[in-house]
Design an enzyme around this catalytic site. Sequence first.
Site, mmCIF file in Angstrom:
data_model
loop_
_atom_site.group_PDB
_atom_site.id
_atom_site.type_symbol
_atom_site.label_atom_id
_atom_site.label_comp_id
_atom_site.label_asym_id
_atom_site.label_seq_id
_atom_site.Cartn_x
_atom_site.Cartn_y
_atom_site.Cartn_z
ATOM 1 N N CYS A 79 -42.272 -13.580 23.890
ATOM 2 C CA CYS A 79 -43.418 -13.644 22.978
ATOM 3 C C CYS A 79 -44.233 -14.888 23.344
ATOM 4 O O CYS A 79 -44.021 -15.490 24.397
ATOM 5 C CB CYS A 79 -42.989 -13.606 21.513
ATOM 6 S SG CYS A 79 -42.151 -15.069 20.885
ATOM 7 N N ASP A 125 -47.080 -10.532 15.407
ATOM 8 C CA ASP A 125 -46.657 -11.922 15.231
ATOM 9 C C ASP A 125 -46.646 -12.254 13.739
ATOM 10 O O ASP A 125 -47.680 -12.224 13.085
ATOM 11 C CB ASP A 125 -47.618 -12.843 15.967
ATOM 12 C CG ASP A 125 -47.124 -14.279 16.030
ATOM 13 O OD1 ASP A 125 -46.171 -14.630 15.301
ATOM 14 O OD2 ASP A 125 -47.701 -15.058 16.809
ATOM 15 N N CYS A 144 -40.528 -17.019 16.959
ATOM 16 C CA CYS A 144 -40.281 -15.983 15.940
ATOM 17 C C CYS A 144 -39.736 -14.691 16.545
ATOM 18 O O CYS A 144 -38.569 -14.359 16.367
ATOM 19 C CB CYS A 144 -41.568 -15.658 15.175
ATOM 20 S SG CYS A 144 -42.224 -16.999 14.173
ATOM 21 N N ARG A 145 -40.594 -13.957 17.242
ATOM 22 C CA ARG A 145 -40.231 -12.603 17.667
ATOM 23 C C ARG A 145 -39.175 -12.560 18.761
ATOM 24 O O ARG A 145 -38.186 -11.840 18.637
ATOM 25 C CB ARG A 145 -41.484 -11.839 18.131
ATOM 26 C CG ARG A 145 -42.469 -11.604 17.009
ATOM 27 C CD ARG A 145 -43.772 -11.052 17.528
ATOM 28 N NE ARG A 145 -44.473 -12.095 18.282
ATOM 29 C CZ ARG A 145 -45.601 -11.900 18.955
ATOM 30 N NH1 ARG A 145 -46.134 -10.703 18.991
ATOM 31 N NH2 ARG A 145 -46.182 -12.888 19.590
ATOM 32 N N SER A 146 -39.375 -13.298 19.850
ATOM 33 C CA SER A 146 -38.413 -13.175 20.954
ATOM 34 C C SER A 146 -37.035 -13.738 20.608
ATOM 35 O O SER A 146 -36.026 -13.117 20.973
ATOM 36 C CB SER A 146 -38.970 -13.746 22.259
ATOM 37 O OG SER A 146 -39.319 -15.101 22.138
ATOM 38 N N ASN A 195 -41.896 -18.326 21.662
ATOM 39 C CA ASN A 195 -40.436 -18.246 21.607
ATOM 40 C C ASN A 195 -39.919 -18.902 20.326
ATOM 41 O O ASN A 195 -38.907 -19.584 20.333
ATOM 42 C CB ASN A 195 -39.808 -18.874 22.858
ATOM 43 C CG ASN A 195 -38.333 -18.600 23.018
ATOM 44 O OD1 ASN A 195 -37.585 -19.464 23.451
ATOM 45 N ND2 ASN A 195 -37.880 -17.409 22.677
#
Length: 160
Positions: free
Chosen positions: A11, A126, A16-18, A14
């Site tokens: 993301c 996001d 939140c999402r990944s 690095n």
Amino acid sequence: MTKKPSVLFVCLGNICRSPTAEAVFRHKAKQAGLDLEIDSVGTHGYHIGSPPDKRSRAAGEVRGYSFDGLKCRRLDDEDFAKFDYILAMDSSNYDNLLKLCEDQDAKQKIHYFLDFVEGDEKEVPDPYYGGKQGFELVLDLIEKASDGLLKHLQSQTRKT
């Protein structure tokens, strides 16, 4: 000795999402008995060395996922050679990965994470500037994509 399959989640920061995808996928791969190398990175270095966002951790931990030991890091050139699957969370990161990857063969490893889910959605949104429901939606999408990726990897290991 054969190299174990490897997956990299990507993301922007690095944060939140990944790292959420890394935590969820580690959990699900372990439950499935798969020995994989799993990591996550950001295309930008805004949060290098920081733990994942506390809201991401809180949402994931409620569902039983561990974020222990995860630290933000930035994508580097070696990642393109090292990982078998490089999975972007959205089109901005997908485009960045294609621009940053100089090896034409390695570009074949770059996919949207949601390519492993049936449906029209391509992007994990996001949640950084949103509320709690954004983190829940991210988890829902990541869980579905993780299940699809596991099925794909299991089918690949049966072929070899």
